[in-house]
Write a protein that holds these residues in place. Structure first.
Motif, PDB file in Angstrom:
ATOM      1  N   ARG A  54       0.833  -1.208   0.000  1.00  9.91           N
ATOM      2  CA  ARG A  54       0.000   0.000   0.000  1.00  9.91           C
ATOM      3  C   ARG A  54       0.870   1.262   0.000  1.00  9.91           C
ATOM      4  NH1 ARG A  54      -5.503  -0.362   1.991  1.00  9.91           N
ATOM      5  NH2 ARG A  54      -6.514   1.666   1.770  1.00  9.91           N
ATOM      6  N   VAL A  55       1.923   1.248   0.820  1.00  9.08           N
ATOM      7  CA  VAL A  55       2.824   2.395   0.872  1.00  9.08           C
ATOM      8  C   VAL A  55       3.538   2.565  -0.470  1.00  9.08           C
ATOM      9  CG1 VAL A  55       4.916   3.313   1.966  1.00  9.08           C
ATOM     10  CG2 VAL A  55       3.136   2.263   3.367  1.00  9.08           C
ATOM     11  N   ARG A  56       3.948   1.455  -1.070  1.00  6.25           N
ATOM     12  CA  ARG A  56       4.592   1.534  -2.390  1.00  6.25           C
ATOM     13  C   ARG A  56       3.644   2.136  -3.430  1.00  6.25           C
ATOM     14  NH1 ARG A  56       7.642  -4.252  -1.984  1.00  6.25           N
ATOM     15  NH2 ARG A  56       9.794  -3.460  -1.859  1.00  6.25           N
ATOM     16  N   ASP A  57       2.410   1.674  -3.445  1.00  2.00           N
ATOM     17  CA  ASP A  57       1.438   2.183  -4.411  1.00  2.00           C
ATOM     18  C   ASP A  57       1.270   3.698  -4.266  1.00  2.00           C
ATOM     19  OD1 ASP A  57       0.996  -0.335  -5.434  1.00  2.00           O
ATOM     20  OD2 ASP A  57      -0.851  -0.696  -4.293  1.00  2.00           O
ATOM     21  N   GLN A  58       1.169   4.154  -3.029  1.00  2.00           N
ATOM     22  CA  GLN A  58       0.958   5.586  -2.812  1.00  2.00           C
ATOM     23  C   GLN A  58       2.207   6.395  -3.145  1.00  2.00           C
ATOM     24  OE1 GLN A  58      -1.356   6.806   0.656  1.00  2.00           O
ATOM     25  NE2 GLN A  58      -1.915   4.676   0.990  1.00  2.00           N
ATOM     26  N   ALA A  59       3.371   5.822  -2.909  1.00  2.00           N
ATOM     27  CA  ALA A  59       4.611   6.499  -3.283  1.00  2.00           C
ATOM     28  C   ALA A  59       4.687   6.663  -4.796  1.00  2.00           C
ATOM     29  CB  ALA A  59       5.822   5.724  -2.766  1.00  2.00           C
ATOM     30  N   ARG A  60       4.331   5.594  -5.530  1.00  4.15           N
ATOM     31  CA  ARG A  60       4.361   5.681  -6.992  1.00  4.15           C
ATOM     32  C   ARG A  60       3.327   6.685  -7.495  1.00  4.15           C
ATOM     33  NH1 ARG A  60       5.484  -0.109  -6.601  1.00  4.15           N
ATOM     34  NH2 ARG A  60       3.262  -0.558  -6.688  1.00  4.15           N
ATOM     35  N   GLU A  61       2.143   6.704  -6.869  1.00  2.00           N
ATOM     36  CA  GLU A  61       1.126   7.678  -7.252  1.00  2.00           C
ATOM     37  C   GLU A  61       1.639   9.106  -7.079  1.00  2.00           C
ATOM     38  OE1 GLU A  61      -2.363   7.017  -4.959  1.00  2.00           O
ATOM     39  OE2 GLU A  61      -2.752   5.015  -5.779  1.00  2.00           O
ATOM     40  N   ALA A  62       2.401   9.314  -6.014  1.00  2.00           N
ATOM     41  CA  ALA A  62       2.924  10.645  -5.720  1.00  2.00           C
ATOM     42  C   ALA A  62       4.181  10.968  -6.526  1.00  2.00           C
ATOM     43  CB  ALA A  62       3.225  10.763  -4.225  1.00  2.00           C
ATOM     44  N   GLY A  63       4.725   9.965  -7.225  1.00  2.00           N
ATOM     45  CA  GLY A  63       5.923  10.182  -8.026  1.00  2.00           C
ATOM     46  C   GLY A  63       7.192  10.340  -7.206  1.00  2.00           C
ATOM     47  N   VAL A  64       7.216   9.713  -6.013  1.00  2.00           N
ATOM     48  CA  VAL A  64       8.391   9.786  -5.145  1.00  2.00           C
ATOM     49  C   VAL A  64       8.813   8.377  -4.755  1.00  2.00           C
ATOM     50  CG1 VAL A  64       7.741  12.051  -4.246  1.00  2.00           C
ATOM     51  CG2 VAL A  64       6.985   9.979  -3.036  1.00  2.00           C
ATOM     52  N   THR A  65       9.953   8.253  -4.110  1.00  2.00           N
ATOM     53  CA  THR A  65      10.388   6.950  -3.620  1.00  2.00           C
ATOM     54  C   THR A  65       9.657   6.612  -2.319  1.00  2.00           C
ATOM     55  OG1 THR A  65      12.209   7.816  -2.276  1.00  2.00           O
ATOM     56  CG2 THR A  65      12.685   7.326  -4.593  1.00  2.00           C
ATOM     57  N   VAL A  66       9.675   5.342  -1.965  1.00  2.00           N
ATOM     58  CA  VAL A  66       9.073   4.919  -0.698  1.00  2.00           C
ATOM     59  C   VAL A  66       9.758   5.617   0.476  1.00  2.00           C
ATOM     60  CG1 VAL A  66       8.863   2.969   0.884  1.00  2.00           C
ATOM     61  CG2 VAL A  66       8.190   2.708  -1.491  1.00  2.00           C
ATOM     62  N   ASP A  67      11.067   5.776   0.404  1.00  2.00           N
ATOM     63  CA  ASP A  67      11.801   6.437   1.484  1.00  2.00           C
ATOM     64  C   ASP A  67      11.288   7.866   1.692  1.00  2.00           C
ATOM     65  OD1 ASP A  67      13.750   4.302   2.067  1.00  2.00           O
ATOM     66  OD2 ASP A  67      14.464   4.717   0.053  1.00  2.00           O
ATOM     67  N   ASP A  68      11.100   8.602   0.602  1.00  2.00           N
ATOM     68  CA  ASP A  68      10.613   9.984   0.705  1.00  2.00           C
ATOM     69  C   ASP A  68       9.165  10.021   1.188  1.00  2.00           C
ATOM     70  OD1 ASP A  68      13.012  11.052  -0.103  1.00  2.00           O
ATOM     71  OD2 ASP A  68      12.446  11.186  -2.219  1.00  2.00           O
ATOM     72  N   PHE A  69       8.342   9.092   0.681  1.00  2.00           N
ATOM     73  CA  PHE A  69       6.936   9.076   1.085  1.00  2.00           C
ATOM     74  C   PHE A  69       6.808   8.746   2.574  1.00  2.00           C
ATOM     75  CE2 PHE A  69       2.720   7.062   1.511  1.00  2.00           C
ATOM     76  CZ  PHE A  69       1.932   8.104   1.042  1.00  2.00           C
ATOM     77  N   ALA A  70       7.632   7.822   3.060  1.00  2.00           N
ATOM     78  CA  ALA A  70       7.585   7.462   4.484  1.00  2.00           C
ATOM     79  C   ALA A  70       7.928   8.674   5.350  1.00  2.00           C
ATOM     80  CB  ALA A  70       8.554   6.317   4.761  1.00  2.00           C
ATOM     81  N   ARG A  71       8.919   9.456   4.934  1.00  2.00           N
ATOM     82  CA  ARG A  71       9.262  10.660   5.697  1.00  2.00           C
ATOM     83  C   ARG A  71       8.110  11.666   5.675  1.00  2.00           C
ATOM     84  NH1 ARG A  71      14.482   9.548   3.661  1.00  2.00           N
ATOM     85  NH2 ARG A  71      14.088  10.724   1.770  1.00  2.00           N
ATOM     86  N   GLN A  72       7.417  11.760   4.550  1.00  2.00           N
ATOM     87  CA  GLN A  72       6.272  12.660   4.460  1.00  2.00           C
ATOM     88  C   GLN A  72       5.153  12.235   5.402  1.00  2.00           C
ATOM     89  OE1 GLN A  72       5.179  12.794   0.313  1.00  2.00           O
ATOM     90  NE2 GLN A  72       7.193  13.542  -0.318  1.00  2.00           N
TER      91      GLN A  72
END
Length: 222
Positions: A195-213
């Motif tokens: 789920r986190v990967r899917d949302q990171a790809r939707e946002a156009g960022v890496t999982v690492d960046d999305f997790a920090r967000q």
């Protein structure tokens, strides 16, 4: 100069491990130099999450993060199968088109080689990144075998020091994001990571960046 000599020459310039406990990046840089590659990264698999140990430079670190975000690629297959995975551009485009496109857009890399590494019962991989389309062609099987053995030896000597480094800390935020997602939706770790990967790809960022967000604003999780 032979691959072993190139590797040792590159590594000889590294500070004493007691002064520089984060020298895994230097090991990756030595591997890239010895093989004539554009970059390299080293990672290990811990449960659902692949943990980066070090990269030759920021671009190689980004390539590893992009592959982790996509959830597929030569590194993941090498770790799963414990075998060498050659990924020339044609294979990348055919088997992992999303990864191939992200690498083409975000990095200069067009092909890669992943070599499994076994460390104290933990499976990892050395990823070698190339700017040409040919993958392992031209690197030489003996050179790859030699460098892989040297990397494994270096990591075994410094394994526990390697665990505490900035690259590992960067990926640790993903564990927090997985925990937040599991609690929010009542799902297991594998589903939460997907789920986190899917949302990171939707946002156009890496999982690492999305997790920090997510740590800043949990409302981004849906």
């Amino acid at each position: 100069m032979a691959a072993e000599d190139l590797f040792r020459h590159e590594l000889s310039g590294a500070p004493d491990p007691q002064d520089d406990p984060y020298r895994v990046g230097r090991i990756a840089a030595a591997a890239a130099r010895a093989l004539g590659a554009a970059g390299a990264s080293i990672s290990v698999q811990v449960s659902e999450v692949r943990v980066p140990f070090g990269a030759s430079d920021a671009t190689a670190a980004l390539a590893e993060s992009v592959q982790f975000t996509e959830g597929v690629g030569p590194c993941i297959e090498s770790i799963m199968t414990r075998s060498r995975v050659d990924a020339p551009a044609s294979v990348l485009r055919r088997r992992w088109p999303g990864l191939a496109e992200r690498w083409r857009t975000d990095t200069p890399y067009r092909s890669a080689l992943s070599e499994p590494i076994l460390l104290d019962g933990v499976t990892g991989a050395l990823d070698v990144y190339l700017t040409h389309d040919d993958g392992a062609a031209g690197l030489g099987t003996h050179a790859v075998d030699t460098v892989s053995a040297l990397v494994t030896t270096c990591l075994r000597e410094d394994f526990y020091a390697s665990i505490a480094n900035p690259d590992v800390e960067r990926r640790s935020v993903v564990w927090v994001a997985i925990g937040m997602t599991r609690e929010r939706f009542g799902i297991d770790a594998s589903e939460a990571l997907s789920r986190v990967r899917d949302q990171a790809r939707e946002a156009g960022v890496t999982v690492d960046d999305f997790a920090r967000q997510l740590l800043i604003d949990a409302r981004r999780l849906h």
